[in-house]
Scaffold this motif. Sequence first.
Motif, mmCIF file in Angstrom:
data_model
loop_
_atom_site.group_PDB
_atom_site.id
_atom_site.type_symbol
_atom_site.label_atom_id
_atom_site.label_comp_id
_atom_site.label_asym_id
_atom_site.label_seq_id
_atom_site.Cartn_x
_atom_site.Cartn_y
_atom_site.Cartn_z
ATOM 1 N N LYS A 33 0.834 -1.203 0.000
ATOM 2 C CA LYS A 33 0.000 0.000 0.000
ATOM 3 C C LYS A 33 0.872 1.258 0.000
ATOM 4 O O LYS A 33 0.619 2.206 -0.759
ATOM 5 C CB LYS A 33 -0.920 -0.024 1.221
ATOM 6 C CG LYS A 33 -1.976 1.076 1.217
ATOM 7 C CD LYS A 33 -2.798 1.046 2.491
ATOM 8 C CE LYS A 33 -3.632 -0.213 2.592
ATOM 9 N NZ LYS A 33 -4.518 -0.187 3.790
ATOM 10 N N LEU A 36 2.460 1.782 -3.418
ATOM 11 C CA LEU A 36 1.502 2.310 -4.397
ATOM 12 C C LEU A 36 1.257 3.797 -4.173
ATOM 13 O O LEU A 36 1.177 4.575 -5.135
ATOM 14 C CB LEU A 36 0.177 1.543 -4.302
ATOM 15 C CG LEU A 36 0.171 0.110 -4.832
ATOM 16 C CD1 LEU A 36 -1.133 -0.590 -4.458
ATOM 17 C CD2 LEU A 36 0.361 0.089 -6.352
ATOM 18 N N TRP A 42 -0.716 4.691 -7.451
ATOM 19 C CA TRP A 42 -2.133 4.539 -7.121
ATOM 20 C C TRP A 42 -2.970 5.665 -7.732
ATOM 21 O O TRP A 42 -4.008 5.431 -8.348
ATOM 22 C CB TRP A 42 -2.309 4.494 -5.611
ATOM 23 C CG TRP A 42 -3.640 4.018 -5.139
ATOM 24 C CD1 TRP A 42 -4.509 4.692 -4.323
ATOM 25 C CD2 TRP A 42 -4.277 2.756 -5.405
ATOM 26 N NE1 TRP A 42 -5.622 3.932 -4.063
ATOM 27 C CE2 TRP A 42 -5.511 2.729 -4.727
ATOM 28 C CE3 TRP A 42 -3.905 1.643 -6.157
ATOM 29 C CZ2 TRP A 42 -6.383 1.651 -4.773
ATOM 30 C CZ3 TRP A 42 -4.773 0.555 -6.206
ATOM 31 C CH2 TRP A 42 -5.992 0.573 -5.529
ATOM 32 N N ALA A 46 -5.715 5.464 -10.702
ATOM 33 C CA ALA A 46 -7.052 6.030 -10.492
ATOM 34 C C ALA A 46 -7.446 6.947 -11.644
ATOM 35 O O ALA A 46 -8.584 6.897 -12.129
ATOM 36 C CB ALA A 46 -7.092 6.789 -9.165
ATOM 37 N N PHE A 277 -5.490 5.939 0.131
ATOM 38 C CA PHE A 277 -5.699 4.655 -0.537
ATOM 39 C C PHE A 277 -7.171 4.426 -0.890
ATOM 40 O O PHE A 277 -7.510 4.221 -2.061
ATOM 41 C CB PHE A 277 -5.186 3.502 0.331
ATOM 42 C CG PHE A 277 -5.164 2.178 -0.385
ATOM 43 C CD1 PHE A 277 -4.154 1.885 -1.280
ATOM 44 C CD2 PHE A 277 -6.159 1.237 -0.172
ATOM 45 C CE1 PHE A 277 -4.129 0.665 -1.959
ATOM 46 C CE2 PHE A 277 -6.138 0.020 -0.834
ATOM 47 C CZ PHE A 277 -5.119 -0.261 -1.731
ATOM 48 N N HIS A 278 -8.048 4.481 0.096
ATOM 49 C CA HIS A 278 -9.443 4.125 -0.148
ATOM 50 C C HIS A 278 -10.202 5.206 -0.916
ATOM 51 O O HIS A 278 -10.927 4.897 -1.870
ATOM 52 C CB HIS A 278 -10.138 3.824 1.178
ATOM 53 C CG HIS A 278 -9.628 2.592 1.854
ATOM 54 N ND1 HIS A 278 -8.559 2.622 2.741
ATOM 55 C CD2 HIS A 278 -9.997 1.286 1.762
ATOM 56 C CE1 HIS A 278 -8.314 1.396 3.160
ATOM 57 N NE2 HIS A 278 -9.168 0.573 2.590
ATOM 58 N N GLU A 280 -8.831 7.728 -2.683
ATOM 59 C CA GLU A 280 -8.184 7.902 -3.996
ATOM 60 C C GLU A 280 -8.459 6.711 -4.915
ATOM 61 O O GLU A 280 -8.411 6.841 -6.143
ATOM 62 C CB GLU A 280 -6.669 8.068 -3.817
ATOM 63 C CG GLU A 280 -5.981 8.606 -5.047
ATOM 64 C CD GLU A 280 -4.913 9.612 -4.695
ATOM 65 O OE1 GLU A 280 -5.064 10.786 -5.087
ATOM 66 O OE2 GLU A 280 -3.937 9.239 -4.020
ATOM 67 N N GLY A 281 -8.782 5.570 -4.340
ATOM 68 C CA GLY A 281 -9.067 4.390 -5.144
ATOM 69 C C GLY A 281 -10.506 4.286 -5.615
ATOM 70 O O GLY A 281 -10.852 3.349 -6.346
ATOM 71 N N ILE A 284 -11.152 3.706 -9.287
ATOM 72 C CA ILE A 284 -10.838 2.337 -9.710
ATOM 73 C C ILE A 284 -12.043 1.429 -9.455
ATOM 74 O O ILE A 284 -12.400 0.602 -10.303
ATOM 75 C CB ILE A 284 -9.591 1.816 -8.961
ATOM 76 C CG1 ILE A 284 -8.390 2.730 -9.237
ATOM 77 C CG2 ILE A 284 -9.268 0.378 -9.365
ATOM 78 C CD1 ILE A 284 -7.171 2.417 -8.405
#
Length: 296
Positions: A33, A36, A42, A46, A277-278, A280-281, A284
């Motif tokens: 993580k 990325l 990441w 995205a 992570f969450h 910004e993801g 995706i």
Amino acid sequence: MVISLKLVPCRPCITLVGLDKDKRFPEFFQRIKNALIYSNLWVSIALAALTVTITVLHDRLITTSAIFSFCMAFAGYNYIYLSVYFITPNKITNQRKQWMDRHKTLLVLGCLISSLTALFVLTSSNNIHYWFFVVFLILSSFYIVPVKKNLGLRFIPTAKIFVISSAWVLLIMSSLPHIDRDQWLIIALFSYLLAITIPFDIRDINTDPARLKTIPQIIGVKNSIYLAQCLNIIALLILSIRFYQPSILIANLIYGVLATTAFNKLRHQSSKTYINFHIEGLPILWCLLILVVSLF
């Protein structure tokens, strides 16, 4: 005299029997993580995913557009972070700086390869809207000026979130053919990008100077979350009407519920890892849902 013996299994034995899995696997995933996030892979994925989503909505999956978005995002973000790293390293968080200390050569090489790939697509593709791309380059180049002083568009009060969202819209639109006059798409895309950018101002609310007057500083964290959720719903409504198909509507509905839940968690979970992570993801996740429903 009573002798008490305490048997302590050796670490290799613990590992062999699997008792140490809970310690090893979370650490392993955390490293992935971090890699990325700190490499800017990441955020680049995205942006590429969001480009794919828009092309699929247009019933035209254009892989070169996604590649172009990915390469420009990767080169652009790493240019910004590497500039700060080499000129004012004290402005980078310790964890990210330590990661960059170990991988700076790889980042520079990746930035160079991405730039060359984007240049190849730029010169060989007929889909590029150069005016959009030029304005994107201007915004990206002046977002942070690589000097020791705080100089750049990022430091203009209230401007940061709008500069980032505008740059992303311009980059995506610059690589998509025949949709430069699609005003509703531009409005929806800008609203969507504002929605997923607001949490980053929430993340930085304790470190951003008060003079920046970010949205959370002006209206508070709670209202900022409401605003992000509303902007996200507005974007999905516009796109659902503009590209109406039952399958697209279902995908947008599922994504809307999941994204609203993710934004709502910011009330109690506003850590950098969660947002980086969450949140910004989310593009995706949306892309995967759109791709799955498009198969039926």
